[in-house]
Design an enzyme around this catalytic site. Structure first.
Site, PDB file in Angstrom:
ATOM      1  N   HIS A  70     -51.473  -0.089 -29.319  1.00 31.18           N
ATOM      2  CA  HIS A  70     -51.798  -1.447 -29.754  1.00 31.18           C
ATOM      3  C   HIS A  70     -53.312  -1.618 -29.903  1.00 31.18           C
ATOM      4  O   HIS A  70     -53.805  -2.075 -30.943  1.00 31.18           O
ATOM      5  CB  HIS A  70     -51.252  -2.458 -28.744  1.00 31.18           C
ATOM      6  CG  HIS A  70     -51.527  -3.884 -29.104  1.00 31.18           C
ATOM      7  ND1 HIS A  70     -50.661  -4.644 -29.838  1.00 31.18           N
ATOM      8  CD2 HIS A  70     -52.598  -4.688 -28.832  1.00 31.18           C
ATOM      9  CE1 HIS A  70     -51.168  -5.862 -30.010  1.00 31.18           C
ATOM     10  NE2 HIS A  70     -52.342  -5.910 -29.411  1.00 31.18           N
ATOM     11  N   GLU A  71     -54.025  -1.238 -28.869  1.00 33.46           N
ATOM     12  CA  GLU A  71     -55.483  -1.411 -28.897  1.00 33.46           C
ATOM     13  C   GLU A  71     -56.133  -0.458 -29.901  1.00 33.46           C
ATOM     14  O   GLU A  71     -57.154  -0.792 -30.505  1.00 33.46           O
ATOM     15  CB  GLU A  71     -56.077  -1.202 -27.502  1.00 33.46           C
ATOM     16  CG  GLU A  71     -55.553  -2.164 -26.443  1.00 33.46           C
ATOM     17  CD  GLU A  71     -55.743  -3.625 -26.822  1.00 33.46           C
ATOM     18  OE1 GLU A  71     -56.667  -3.932 -27.612  1.00 33.46           O
ATOM     19  OE2 GLU A  71     -54.959  -4.465 -26.347  1.00 33.46           O
TER      20      GLU A  71
ATOM     21  N   HIS B 141     -56.300  -2.159 -33.245  1.00 25.71           N
ATOM     22  CA  HIS B 141     -57.468  -3.050 -33.357  1.00 25.71           C
ATOM     23  C   HIS B 141     -58.745  -2.237 -33.572  1.00 25.71           C
ATOM     24  O   HIS B 141     -59.563  -2.551 -34.445  1.00 25.71           O
ATOM     25  CB  HIS B 141     -57.618  -3.883 -32.073  1.00 25.71           C
ATOM     26  CG  HIS B 141     -56.552  -4.913 -31.874  1.00 25.71           C
ATOM     27  ND1 HIS B 141     -56.167  -5.796 -32.854  1.00 25.71           N
ATOM     28  CD2 HIS B 141     -55.797  -5.213 -30.777  1.00 25.71           C
ATOM     29  CE1 HIS B 141     -55.220  -6.603 -32.376  1.00 25.71           C
ATOM     30  NE2 HIS B 141     -54.976  -6.250 -31.121  1.00 25.71           N
TER      31      HIS B 141
END
Length: 454
Positions: free
Chosen positions: A22-23, A26
């Site tokens: 997920h990170e 980003h």
């Protein structure tokens, strides 16, 4: 490894994988948009390990493994040197900011597809949607033991879990659904399951059982695990005997014994109880006795004094979801689509009040499922990770401030009005988002604890 330690360990493993992807979503898009990333952290709190790359980004693993974050250069969080202002997140166009924020959930969706692809290539062992018993509504509709559900409405059914999800949603909606089955003799029939007949306020977590359907792998084999001293069977039947018939009626599972013994007791008199004892077929004449229920207020019942083994061996899997590397790609995409539709459908039903809030699960339940999935094998754990990754994406896209979806909502408003929201409105939204998130987490913990207690 104990169940508690196993649950904690596999929960940490799952969170580590999901949060990292997920990170990274980003981080990767932020770098492509020219945003300077200050820190990429898996976990919160004090770093246990860290290193910096040549771009000045600190990569860290922190002590509290319950999430993670990507910290970007941003004038809203402190002074930014003039030479680096073009690398600040807040200086980027609204479309670039949308791309950076949306990249996290999209990374989880992509991870879900990849994990499901790997699961299908490996081959997922599961149970078919074959009925091991019917009663009530299902029996009235003509369903029979041995029926295998192959389609419900327009949805193809591969496993019992598929069927359970579709039938539970239909039960919540009060729909009567057409169910195509393959009978034990091999013929194809379509029967209508009248789920609208379920009582108002029924237990949605037990919709399948209340409809009268019992999956075949739920049926415990009729092996005697204990004979109650002083009971009708004491000194006659032995531990390890397999009950095959009661009064001439075949016994397919341990639950059949109670039903048939109760009917025998109400009729009165003795009957032949047939058993398989180490391969030898034997028959004994026994009469059930009226027995007091161990729980107060439950009344008496007819019994022989038999109990199943404390630990029942699960039957072997009878369904395999397996594809080659190429065919697994569309299969993974279809499965992701089904999981997404099921999740969004349940969220919609909870928001409208049709579905019970008991369906919300917290970290305790998730940890337990992680442990069970890991024990069942890599195919099941891959499915668990995929489902969790998709859930993380959906939750993060909810329009709640403090979540990615809340930030996207701010940026969409900015696109419409031509300027960012005022700081006062954004702060107010953050407080409302924190309150909503705290309430959701409180409900999830409450449901977890309630499940443990009951």
């Amino acid at each position: 490894m104990s169940d508690v330690l196993g649950s904690i360990w596999w929960m940490i493993v799952a969170l580590g994988v999901l949060v990292t992807f997920h990170e990274f979503g980003h981080y990767w898009v932020a770098r492509r948009c020219g945003v300077k990333v200050l820190r990429f952290s898996v976990g919160f709190g004090k770093p246990l390990w860290s290193r910096r790359d040549r771009h000045g980004t600190e990569f860290a693993i922190a002590a509290i493994p319950l999430g993670g974050y990507v910290k970007m250069l941003d004038e809203a969080e402190g002074d930014v040197p003039a030479a680096q202002q073009d690398q600040a997140f807040n200086r980027k166009s609204v479309w670039q900011r949308i791309a950076v924020v949306a990249a996290g959930p999209l990374a989880n969706v992509l991870l879900c597809i990849v994990l499901l692809w790997a699961m299908f290539v490996l081959g997922k062992q599961d149970y078919s949607a074959t009925l091991g018993g019917v009663s009530g509504i299902a029996a009235d509709a003509g369903f029979m033991r041995g029926d295998r559900i192959v389609r419900i409405g327009d949805r193809k059914i591969d496993t019992w879990a598929d069927a359970s999800i579709v039938l539970t949603k239909a039960a919540i909606d009060g729909d009567d659904v057409p169910v195509e089955v393959e009978t034990a003799s091999g013929s194809q029939l379509t029967r209508t399951l009248p789920l609208s007949r379920l009582p108002v306020g029924f237990d949605q977590e037990n919709a399948i059982g209340l409809s009268g359907l019992v999956w075949r792998h739920w049926v415990a084999p009729a092996i005697i695990g204990k004979v109650t001293p002083g009971s009708a069977a004491d000194g006659v039947l032995n531990v390890g005997d397999v009950v095959t018939a009661v009064d001439g009626h075949p016994v397919h599972g341990f639950n059949d014994i109670a039903t048939q013994v109760d009917a025998l007791g109400k009729r009165g008199g003795a009957a032949m109880i047939e058993v398989d004892r180490a391969g030898e077929r034997l028959a004994f004449e026994l009469a059930p006795r009226r027995t007091r229920h161990p729980e107060a207020g439950q009344g008496d019942y007819w019994a022989l004094g038999l109990a199943p083994p404390a630990k029942v061996q699960m039957p072997g899997y009878d369904a395999t979801l397996h594809y080659g590397p190429v065919a697994a790609v569309p299969a993974a995409l279809r499965e992701t689509g089904k999981l997404t539709a099921d999740s969004l459908g349940m969220i919609r039903r909870m928001l409208t009040g049709d579905a019970s809030l008991k369906n919300v699960s917290g970290p305790i339940t998730i940890a337990q499922v992680a442990n069970v999935s890991a024990k069942r094998g890599p195919d099941w754990f891959l499915w668990f990770l995929a489902a969790m990754s998709l859930s993380l994406a959906i939750i993060n896209l909810l329009p709640i401030p403090v979540l990615d979806g809340g930030h996207l909502l701010y940026y969409l408003i900015e696109l419409v009005k031509g300027s960012p929201l005022s700081e006062r409105h954004m702060v107010a939204g953050q407080y409302m988002g924190l309150a909503a998130l705290a309430g959701l987490m409180g409900l999830a913990f409450y449901n977890d604890i309630l499940r443990l207690v009951t």
